[in-house]
Design a protein around this motif. Structure first.
Motif, PDB file in Angstrom:
ATOM      1  N   MET A   1       1.158  -1.140   0.050  1.00 36.14           N
ATOM      2  CA  MET A   1      -0.016   0.109   0.009  1.00 36.14           C
ATOM      3  C   MET A   1       0.806   1.258  -0.014  1.00 36.14           C
ATOM      4  O   MET A   1       1.704   1.394   0.930  1.00 36.14           O
ATOM      5  CB  MET A   1      -1.049  -0.090   1.104  1.00 36.14           C
ATOM      6  N   LYS A   2       0.587   2.325  -0.732  1.00 31.19           N
ATOM      7  CA  LYS A   2       1.430   3.442  -0.961  1.00 31.19           C
ATOM      8  C   LYS A   2       0.959   4.416  -0.382  1.00 31.19           C
ATOM      9  O   LYS A   2      -0.295   4.576   0.034  1.00 31.19           O
ATOM     10  CB  LYS A   2       1.085   3.849  -2.390  1.00 31.19           C
ATOM     11  N   THR A   3       1.941   5.044   0.431  1.00 31.75           N
ATOM     12  CA  THR A   3       1.511   6.159   1.583  1.00 31.75           C
ATOM     13  C   THR A   3       1.143   7.363   0.637  1.00 31.75           C
ATOM     14  O   THR A   3       1.879   7.651  -0.276  1.00 31.75           O
ATOM     15  CB  THR A   3       2.740   6.335   2.530  1.00 31.75           C
ATOM     16  N   PRO A   4       0.266   8.039   0.994  1.00 26.46           N
ATOM     17  CA  PRO A   4      -0.214   9.497   0.339  1.00 26.46           C
ATOM     18  C   PRO A   4       0.875  10.402   0.321  1.00 26.46           C
ATOM     19  O   PRO A   4       1.580  10.489   1.378  1.00 26.46           O
ATOM     20  CB  PRO A   4      -1.471   9.792   1.112  1.00 26.46           C
ATOM     21  N   GLU A   5       0.913  11.081  -0.584  1.00 28.84           N
ATOM     22  CA  GLU A   5       1.800  12.540  -0.448  1.00 28.84           C
ATOM     23  C   GLU A   5       1.333  13.299   0.505  1.00 28.84           C
ATOM     24  O   GLU A   5       0.097  13.636   0.363  1.00 28.84           O
ATOM     25  CB  GLU A   5       1.864  13.044  -2.095  1.00 28.84           C
ATOM     26  N   PRO A   6       2.207  14.011   1.195  1.00 31.03           N
ATOM     27  CA  PRO A   6       1.703  14.996   1.881  1.00 31.03           C
ATOM     28  C   PRO A   6       1.273  16.327   1.257  1.00 31.03           C
ATOM     29  O   PRO A   6       1.733  16.390   0.126  1.00 31.03           O
ATOM     30  CB  PRO A   6       2.964  15.381   2.826  1.00 31.03           C
ATOM     31  N   VAL A   7       0.144  17.146   1.687  1.00 30.47           N
ATOM     32  CA  VAL A   7      -0.158  18.229   0.995  1.00 30.47           C
ATOM     33  C   VAL A   7       0.520  19.425   1.440  1.00 30.47           C
ATOM     34  O   VAL A   7       0.650  19.717   2.624  1.00 30.47           O
ATOM     35  CB  VAL A   7      -1.850  18.243   1.376  1.00 30.47           C
ATOM     36  N   VAL A   8       0.927  20.217   0.597  1.00 29.54           N
ATOM     37  CA  VAL A   8       1.574  21.612   0.701  1.00 29.54           C
ATOM     38  C   VAL A   8       0.498  22.727   0.514  1.00 29.54           C
ATOM     39  O   VAL A   8       0.148  22.690  -0.501  1.00 29.54           O
ATOM     40  CB  VAL A   8       2.833  21.517  -0.103  1.00 29.54           C
ATOM     41  N   MET A   9       0.264  23.300   1.739  1.00 24.29           N
ATOM     42  CA  MET A   9      -0.619  24.503   1.547  1.00 24.29           C
ATOM     43  C   MET A   9       0.243  25.963   1.953  1.00 24.29           C
ATOM     44  O   MET A   9       0.676  25.939   3.128  1.00 24.29           O
ATOM     45  CB  MET A   9      -1.616  24.391   2.990  1.00 24.29           C
ATOM     46  N   PRO A  10       0.505  26.564   0.906  1.00 22.23           N
ATOM     47  CA  PRO A  10       1.354  27.728   1.064  1.00 22.23           C
ATOM     48  C   PRO A  10       0.466  28.929   1.970  1.00 22.23           C
ATOM     49  O   PRO A  10      -0.661  28.862   2.307  1.00 22.23           O
ATOM     50  CB  PRO A  10       1.141  28.372  -0.302  1.00 22.23           C
ATOM     51  N   ARG A  11       1.431  29.502   2.283  1.00 22.04           N
ATOM     52  CA  ARG A  11       1.025  30.598   3.460  1.00 22.04           C
ATOM     53  C   ARG A  11       1.101  32.022   2.563  1.00 22.04           C
ATOM     54  O   ARG A  11       2.255  32.309   2.262  1.00 22.04           O
ATOM     55  CB  ARG A  11       1.472  30.743   4.728  1.00 22.04           C
ATOM     56  N   PHE A  12       0.261  32.831   2.573  1.00 23.51           N
ATOM     57  CA  PHE A  12       0.467  34.351   1.727  1.00 23.51           C
ATOM     58  C   PHE A  12       0.376  35.375   2.788  1.00 23.51           C
ATOM     59  O   PHE A  12      -0.392  35.437   3.515  1.00 23.51           O
ATOM     60  CB  PHE A  12      -0.513  34.370   0.825  1.00 23.51           C
ATOM     61  N   ARG A  13       1.337  36.432   2.400  1.00 26.11           N
ATOM     62  CA  ARG A  13       1.147  37.625   3.294  1.00 26.11           C
ATOM     63  C   ARG A  13       0.379  38.766   2.449  1.00 26.11           C
ATOM     64  O   ARG A  13       0.839  38.945   1.292  1.00 26.11           O
ATOM     65  CB  ARG A  13       2.397  38.329   3.701  1.00 26.11           C
ATOM     66  N   VAL A  14      -0.860  39.115   2.872  1.00 25.57           N
ATOM     67  CA  VAL A  14      -1.678  39.985   2.263  1.00 25.57           C
ATOM     68  C   VAL A  14      -1.363  41.387   2.769  1.00 25.57           C
ATOM     69  O   VAL A  14      -1.922  41.557   3.923  1.00 25.57           O
ATOM     70  CB  VAL A  14      -3.096  39.711   2.209  1.00 25.57           C
ATOM     71  N   ASP A  15      -0.874  42.264   2.121  1.00 29.19           N
ATOM     72  CA  ASP A  15      -0.601  43.519   2.594  1.00 29.19           C
ATOM     73  C   ASP A  15      -1.943  44.552   2.175  1.00 29.19           C
ATOM     74  O   ASP A  15      -2.356  44.382   0.954  1.00 29.19           O
ATOM     75  CB  ASP A  15       0.550  44.319   2.124  1.00 29.19           C
ATOM     76  N   TRP A  16      -2.396  45.513   3.053  1.00 23.89           N
ATOM     77  CA  TRP A  16      -3.645  46.027   2.736  1.00 23.89           C
ATOM     78  C   TRP A  16      -3.723  47.589   3.154  1.00 23.89           C
ATOM     79  O   TRP A  16      -2.858  47.955   3.787  1.00 23.89           O
ATOM     80  CB  TRP A  16      -4.864  45.216   3.317  1.00 23.89           C
ATOM     81  N   VAL A  17      -4.456  48.252   2.552  1.00 29.82           N
ATOM     82  CA  VAL A  17      -4.864  49.669   3.127  1.00 29.82           C
ATOM     83  C   VAL A  17      -6.269  49.731   3.221  1.00 29.82           C
ATOM     84  O   VAL A  17      -7.155  48.956   2.939  1.00 29.82           O
ATOM     85  CB  VAL A  17      -4.389  50.611   1.948  1.00 29.82           C
ATOM     86  N   ASN A  18      -6.543  50.486   4.015  1.00 29.44           N
ATOM     87  CA  ASN A  18      -7.924  50.881   4.774  1.00 29.44           C
ATOM     88  C   ASN A  18      -8.224  52.339   4.086  1.00 29.44           C
ATOM     89  O   ASN A  18      -8.287  53.339   4.754  1.00 29.44           O
ATOM     90  CB  ASN A  18      -8.090  50.756   6.110  1.00 29.44           C
ATOM     91  N   PRO A  19      -9.201  52.242   3.148  1.00 29.96           N
ATOM     92  CA  PRO A  19      -9.627  53.853   2.545  1.00 29.96           C
ATOM     93  C   PRO A  19     -10.438  54.482   3.432  1.00 29.96           C
ATOM     94  O   PRO A  19     -10.685  55.754   3.536  1.00 29.96           O
ATOM     95  CB  PRO A  19     -10.137  53.209   1.294  1.00 29.96           C
ATOM     96  N   HIS A  20     -10.867  53.567   4.556  1.00 29.33           N
ATOM     97  CA  HIS A  20     -12.081  54.370   5.472  1.00 29.33           C
ATOM     98  C   HIS A  20     -11.528  54.695   6.563  1.00 29.33           C
ATOM     99  O   HIS A  20     -12.121  55.156   7.708  1.00 29.33           O
ATOM    100  CB  HIS A  20     -13.171  53.406   5.547  1.00 29.33           C
ATOM    101  N   ALA A  21     -10.003  54.619   6.872  1.00 26.60           N
ATOM    102  CA  ALA A  21      -9.444  54.769   8.308  1.00 26.60           C
ATOM    103  C   ALA A  21      -9.455  56.194   8.653  1.00 26.60           C
ATOM    104  O   ALA A  21      -9.270  57.010   7.960  1.00 26.60           O
ATOM    105  CB  ALA A  21      -8.004  54.246   8.060  1.00 26.60           C
ATOM    106  N   LYS A  22      -9.941  56.437   9.920  1.00 25.76           N
ATOM    107  CA  LYS A  22      -9.843  57.886  10.386  1.00 25.76           C
ATOM    108  C   LYS A  22      -8.394  58.113  10.912  1.00 25.76           C
ATOM    109  O   LYS A  22      -8.030  59.361  11.261  1.00 25.76           O
ATOM    110  CB  LYS A  22     -10.612  57.943  11.477  1.00 25.76           C
ATOM    111  N   LEU A  23      -7.504  56.925  11.640  1.00 25.15           N
ATOM    112  CA  LEU A  23      -6.395  57.260  12.140  1.00 25.15           C
ATOM    113  C   LEU A  23      -5.391  56.696  11.477  1.00 25.15           C
ATOM    114  O   LEU A  23      -5.491  55.684  10.757  1.00 25.15           O
ATOM    115  CB  LEU A  23      -6.394  56.681  13.510  1.00 25.15           C
ATOM    116  N   LEU A  24      -4.054  57.475  11.290  1.00 25.38           N
ATOM    117  CA  LEU A  24      -3.252  56.803  10.457  1.00 25.38           C
ATOM    118  C   LEU A  24      -2.661  55.417  10.752  1.00 25.38           C
ATOM    119  O   LEU A  24      -2.354  54.670   9.795  1.00 25.38           O
ATOM    120  CB  LEU A  24      -2.024  57.888  10.617  1.00 25.38           C
TER     121      LEU A  24
END
Length: 66
Positions: A1-24
């Motif tokens: 019985m063949k062992t299944p390949e491990p699943v690779v789940m990438p992580r992403f950094r999402v940089d964002w801006v808030n156009p509704h921000a009242k404070l810097l």
């Protein structure tokens, strides 16, 4: 019985801006999300944070999920 390949789940950094921000200090930031690819990361981010605008999405690492 063949062992299944491990699943690779990438992580992403999402940089964002808030156009509704009242404070810097609330104007920009980033989130770390797990997704299969950049379009999925952008879609997840838009669903979770509809008022924020994603500026850049960068794959930061891939983890093997067993």
């Amino acid at each position: 019985m063949k062992t299944p390949e491990p699943v690779v789940m990438p992580r992403f950094r999402v940089d964002w801006v808030n156009p509704h921000a009242k404070l810097l200090q609330e104007n920009t930031g980033h989130e770390i999300l797990r997704a299969w690819d950049k379009p999925m990361a952008r879609s997840l981010f838009n669903q979770i944070y509809p008022r924020l605008l994603a500026t850049t999405i960068t794959e930061i690492e891939s983890e093997v999920l067993k």
